[in-house]
Design a protein around this motif. Sequence first.
Motif, PDB file in Angstrom:
ATOM      1  N   LEU A   1      13.559   5.921   6.165  1.00 17.28           N
ATOM      2  CA  LEU A   1      14.829   6.310   5.555  1.00 17.28           C
ATOM      3  C   LEU A   1      15.829   6.712   6.631  1.00 17.28           C
ATOM      4  N   GLY A   2      15.378   7.464   7.626  1.00 16.99           N
ATOM      5  CA  GLY A   2      16.265   7.849   8.723  1.00 16.99           C
ATOM      6  C   GLY A   2      16.797   6.644   9.472  1.00 16.99           C
ATOM      7  N   HIS A   3      15.922   5.680   9.736  1.00 16.76           N
ATOM      8  CA  HIS A   3      16.367   4.459  10.411  1.00 16.76           C
ATOM      9  C   HIS A   3      17.391   3.710   9.567  1.00 16.76           C
ATOM     10  N   ALA A   4      17.156   3.645   8.264  1.00 16.73           N
ATOM     11  CA  ALA A   4      18.081   2.923   7.386  1.00 16.73           C
ATOM     12  C   ALA A   4      19.453   3.582   7.368  1.00 16.73           C
ATOM     13  N   ILE A   5      19.475   4.913   7.331  1.00 20.54           N
ATOM     14  CA  ILE A   5      20.757   5.628   7.361  1.00 20.54           C
ATOM     15  C   ILE A   5      21.464   5.364   8.678  1.00 20.54           C
ATOM     16  N   SER A   6      20.729   5.462   9.768  1.00 16.54           N
ATOM     17  CA  SER A   6      21.319   5.241  11.081  1.00 16.54           C
ATOM     18  C   SER A   6      21.904   3.842  11.202  1.00 16.54           C
ATOM     19  N   ALA A   7      21.179   2.852  10.684  1.00 26.37           N
ATOM     20  CA  ALA A   7      21.632   1.467  10.776  1.00 26.37           C
ATOM     21  C   ALA A   7      22.640   1.109   9.686  1.00 26.37           C
ATOM     22  N   GLY A   8      22.842   2.003   8.719  1.00 31.68           N
ATOM     23  CA  GLY A   8      23.763   1.720   7.626  1.00 31.68           C
ATOM     24  C   GLY A   8      23.239   0.684   6.663  1.00 31.68           C
ATOM     25  N   ASP A   9      21.913   0.555   6.569  1.00 33.87           N
ATOM     26  CA  ASP A   9      21.322  -0.456   5.693  1.00 33.87           C
ATOM     27  C   ASP A   9      21.077   0.150   4.319  1.00 33.87           C
ATOM     28  N   GLN A  10      21.982  -0.124   3.409  1.00 39.54           N
ATOM     29  CA  GLN A  10      21.908   0.473   2.074  1.00 39.54           C
ATOM     30  C   GLN A  10      20.692  -0.009   1.301  1.00 39.54           C
ATOM     31  N   ARG A  11      20.355  -1.293   1.427  1.00 39.03           N
ATOM     32  CA  ARG A  11      19.231  -1.838   0.667  1.00 39.03           C
ATOM     33  C   ARG A  11      17.932  -1.133   1.034  1.00 39.03           C
ATOM     34  N   VAL A  12      17.670  -0.984   2.319  1.00 36.25           N
ATOM     35  CA  VAL A  12      16.430  -0.343   2.752  1.00 36.25           C
ATOM     36  C   VAL A  12      16.441   1.142   2.394  1.00 36.25           C
ATOM     37  N   ALA A  13      17.591   1.792   2.568  1.00 36.19           N
ATOM     38  CA  ALA A  13      17.677   3.220   2.251  1.00 36.19           C
ATOM     39  C   ALA A  13      17.374   3.476   0.780  1.00 36.19           C
ATOM     40  N   LEU A  14      17.953   2.681  -0.094  1.00 35.04           N
ATOM     41  CA  LEU A  14      17.719   2.881  -1.525  1.00 35.04           C
ATOM     42  C   LEU A  14      16.289   2.530  -1.908  1.00 35.04           C
ATOM     43  N   ASP A  15      15.699   1.527  -1.235  1.00 36.21           N
ATOM     44  CA  ASP A  15      14.285   1.214  -1.479  1.00 36.21           C
ATOM     45  C   ASP A  15      13.408   2.402  -1.105  1.00 36.21           C
ATOM     46  N   CYS A  16      13.730   3.046   0.015  1.00 31.08           N
ATOM     47  CA  CYS A  16      12.964   4.222   0.441  1.00 31.08           C
ATOM     48  C   CYS A  16      13.109   5.360  -0.567  1.00 31.08           C
ATOM     49  N   LEU A  17      14.321   5.554  -1.066  1.00 33.10           N
ATOM     50  CA  LEU A  17      14.530   6.606  -2.063  1.00 33.10           C
ATOM     51  C   LEU A  17      13.713   6.342  -3.318  1.00 33.10           C
ATOM     52  N   ARG A  18      13.721   5.083  -3.766  1.00 39.82           N
ATOM     53  CA  ARG A  18      12.936   4.750  -4.961  1.00 39.82           C
ATOM     54  C   ARG A  18      11.450   4.962  -4.709  1.00 39.82           C
ATOM     55  N   GLU A  19      11.005   4.652  -3.507  1.00 34.95           N
ATOM     56  CA  GLU A  19       9.599   4.855  -3.171  1.00 34.95           C
ATOM     57  C   GLU A  19       9.252   6.341  -3.179  1.00 34.95           C
ATOM     58  N   LEU A  20      10.149   7.164  -2.666  1.00 39.84           N
ATOM     59  CA  LEU A  20       9.920   8.608  -2.676  1.00 39.84           C
ATOM     60  C   LEU A  20       9.879   9.144  -4.104  1.00 39.84           C
TER      61      LEU A  20
ATOM     62  N   ALA B   1       0.831  -1.198   0.000  1.00 43.73           N
ATOM     63  CA  ALA B   1       0.000   0.000   0.000  1.00 43.73           C
ATOM     64  C   ALA B   1       0.869   1.254   0.000  1.00 43.73           C
ATOM     65  N   PRO B   2       0.441   2.271  -0.736  1.00 46.52           N
ATOM     66  CA  PRO B   2       1.215   3.525  -0.740  1.00 46.52           C
ATOM     67  C   PRO B   2       1.331   4.095   0.673  1.00 46.52           C
ATOM     68  N   ARG B   3       2.524   4.587   0.997  1.00 51.63           N
ATOM     69  CA  ARG B   3       2.746   5.178   2.313  1.00 51.63           C
ATOM     70  C   ARG B   3       2.905   6.683   2.168  1.00 51.63           C
ATOM     71  N   THR B   4       2.726   7.379   3.277  1.00 51.64           N
ATOM     72  CA  THR B   4       2.901   8.820   3.244  1.00 51.64           C
ATOM     73  C   THR B   4       4.381   9.150   3.179  1.00 51.64           C
ATOM     74  N   THR B   5       4.670  10.373   2.744  1.00 54.79           N
ATOM     75  CA  THR B   5       6.060  10.827   2.685  1.00 54.79           C
ATOM     76  C   THR B   5       6.695  10.793   4.066  1.00 54.79           C
ATOM     77  N   VAL B   6       5.936  11.161   5.090  1.00 51.93           N
ATOM     78  CA  VAL B   6       6.456  11.159   6.463  1.00 51.93           C
ATOM     79  C   VAL B   6       6.873   9.751   6.870  1.00 51.93           C
ATOM     80  N   GLU B   7       6.053   8.747   6.550  1.00 48.45           N
ATOM     81  CA  GLU B   7       6.384   7.368   6.910  1.00 48.45           C
ATOM     82  C   GLU B   7       7.645   6.892   6.192  1.00 48.45           C
ATOM     83  N   ILE B   8       7.751   7.220   4.926  1.00 47.62           N
ATOM     84  CA  ILE B   8       8.926   6.784   4.154  1.00 47.62           C
ATOM     85  C   ILE B   8      10.186   7.462   4.689  1.00 47.62           C
ATOM     86  N   LEU B   9      10.091   8.753   4.974  1.00 45.80           N
ATOM     87  CA  LEU B   9      11.253   9.487   5.475  1.00 45.80           C
ATOM     88  C   LEU B   9      11.697   8.956   6.830  1.00 45.80           C
ATOM     89  N   ASP B  10      10.729   8.541   7.659  1.00 48.79           N
ATOM     90  CA  ASP B  10      11.099   7.985   8.956  1.00 48.79           C
ATOM     91  C   ASP B  10      11.880   6.684   8.768  1.00 48.79           C
TER      92      ASP B  10
END
Length: 727
Positions: free
Chosen positions: A153-172, A142-151
């Motif tokens: 994304l912040g967790h992915a950056i903090s954890a250093g998880d490149q796969r999740v971070a790039l997935d969030c970017l593509r979703e944005l 289901a489509p998520r809000t920008t706020v949810e995706i950005l949140d």
Amino acid sequence: MGAHEEFFGPGNDIDPTNLPPEQETSIESWLDDIGRKRIAFLPRAAGGNLYWYAFAPTAREQRELLFLLDAWIGPTFSDLPRSRGRLYPRDRFDTALAQSEVPPLRFEVLPRKSPFARDTVRQTLIVLSKLVRKRPPSEFDAPRTTVEILDDLGHAISAGDQRVALDCLRELETIADLEPANLAFLRIRVNAGLGDVDAILHDPDLTHVLQMRRPAGVTRLLQGAVYNRYLVEADRARDPDELARAAAAIPSHLRLLTGVAQPTDRASVMVEFLLAFLRSGPAEALARMAEEARSISNDLSDLLATLVPVIPEPADDSTSTAEPQTEPSKTKVTPDDQLHQLIEQGEWANAVAFGLKLPATPPVAALLLSCVREFSDAATAADVAAFVDNAGLRADVDVNDAVVRADLEWLEQFLSPSRALGWNSWFDALEAGDATAAAADFNVTADWAQLDRSVVAERLATLSDEALARMGEHGGAFLAAHSSLFSAADGAELCERVLAGFAVSGKSSLGVRVQTVALLEYMAAGSPSADVVAAALEWTRLIVEAATSAVTANWAVDVLQAATTSPQPLALDAKHGLLFGALDVLRPLQSSLSLADLEGLRLVAEELDTALPGDFVVDDAHGDPAAPFLYLKDAVVVLYSLTESATTRAAQVLRRLIPGIDVRTTAEHDGSPQLAALSANADIFVMVAASAKHAATEFIKANRRGRPVIQVNSRGSSAILRELAEG
């Protein structure tokens, strides 16, 4: 399968054309679904027995499908509890199917040769496929809000998880309403947070970013990338000649990265100075920049000073006996000329400082406004705003002067209260229940000054339960900005409070799951007290209960492995509680666990001096858990990560699956002789990118001398084993 003959051929006694019309129609419908990348089922008869194969377009949907089959067919009419949907390795028919990108699941209809069982399973699968086809999007789709995706994304950056971070970017990029420029800035921030210099310098929009006005924070990140790519080695050598040669190698399009007001880090100071040096900037300006670098480091200031051209002494004509010459008249340099000279030289901060001393006129105000936008310093922008008001620029702007109008609009947004809040005010918003401020724009919070550990510890410790839940709901950007505090040796108590926030919020997003594993790894790498560990594991149990599903079952295994890495006696009761609580959650989801996952669970249980319940012990006749890793048998395998819990667990699983395997783990920093030797001599080298510094990455690749490095872009032992299983 794209055609009947591919599946309904040798090895399958079923010929769809000989079936009753309704059954042939069902098969044709499922074949069409497979072609459209939907979930579908196909039957196979062999040796008088009936098997069904379940096709899913992605690995995630395959795990979800296992859960659905377990619930809809289950042990009543199938061998799913025993076979877990695995293909049979000795069956040539299955061997061919195993080569698919996402192999199908297989189960046998039981009781064998029972017409009632066969008819029931077929009708059940028809109903299930219709429901799956027509159901609304799941939480994963289901489509998520920008706020949810950005949140997340912040967790992915903090954890250093490149796969999740790039997935969030593509979703944005797909669904969000962010401007292209903001997406480009965000992508640079993300890649900088992940330490991916190559991604920054090869960003598809970098040329446009360099030509546009951009936030000062983005300029600093770009300067950091330039420093790490071109200057860091020369800086370490402390050789001015080598530094000058390194600077000359900076591509021309990257020489626009100037204008940061009062750089506060070594990379920005050095890049600012060297780019001015390459432009043959005035010696006086270079000398000033070298001296200002003393606030960062005396050795940096001294190094840069050696590159400043000699400033000639003014000639002393007091003793000359020659007849005075009549000098030609010189054009007087006006203050406006000086201001324009500073602007032409890219001396934005000095231009503003000089211009603020001039009479407040609309033309000067417009120039200062343009300058301050180049380096985006809040204190300076406030001074310029007052100057603009005194000069009457707002009322004087020509209706056709789009540039000045745009600069004024930027100034208003830049000085808005939300941008100036800072992290302390963000905590205040959590306590006040201000959801808008708590979910602040990531591009805004990225420029807020980081809090020190004592302040973060005090703020987290004093949050009410309601505010703690809001922190768990909206804490992605905060954790991205303060990740170094949580990964530090004394970060265990901070990690425990964040885990508490996740638990009381009940949030189960991908970002929360990634962050949970990271926080547990940080704790395992530190020296937490028994009380802190016990509290953290109790919160973790609640997180596992909220966030485990058919498609996240292997994540729960990762959580268990990360949470139990510390010495066995430490908080043993809490570890037992987490293990058996997680097993209760996983029990109805066993079909979603791989054999390697089950081996990992067995390892955890044995280390805690207990055993897995009998229903978690499976018959290996339908699959060898070691099969995907047999190619490693005679190889030297090295697993590298700065946080060792995941590599330790992965190595333990590999040693259990393949006795005698030579697998080594290391957390050596870049430049060490041991890391150089391991990098050079390993047959298989696995690097967890989520826990590796850029310098270490480059060091490892250099010592591999062209031999491949398997890069794991996610945390957890499952990610390591998955990459190795895929070869």
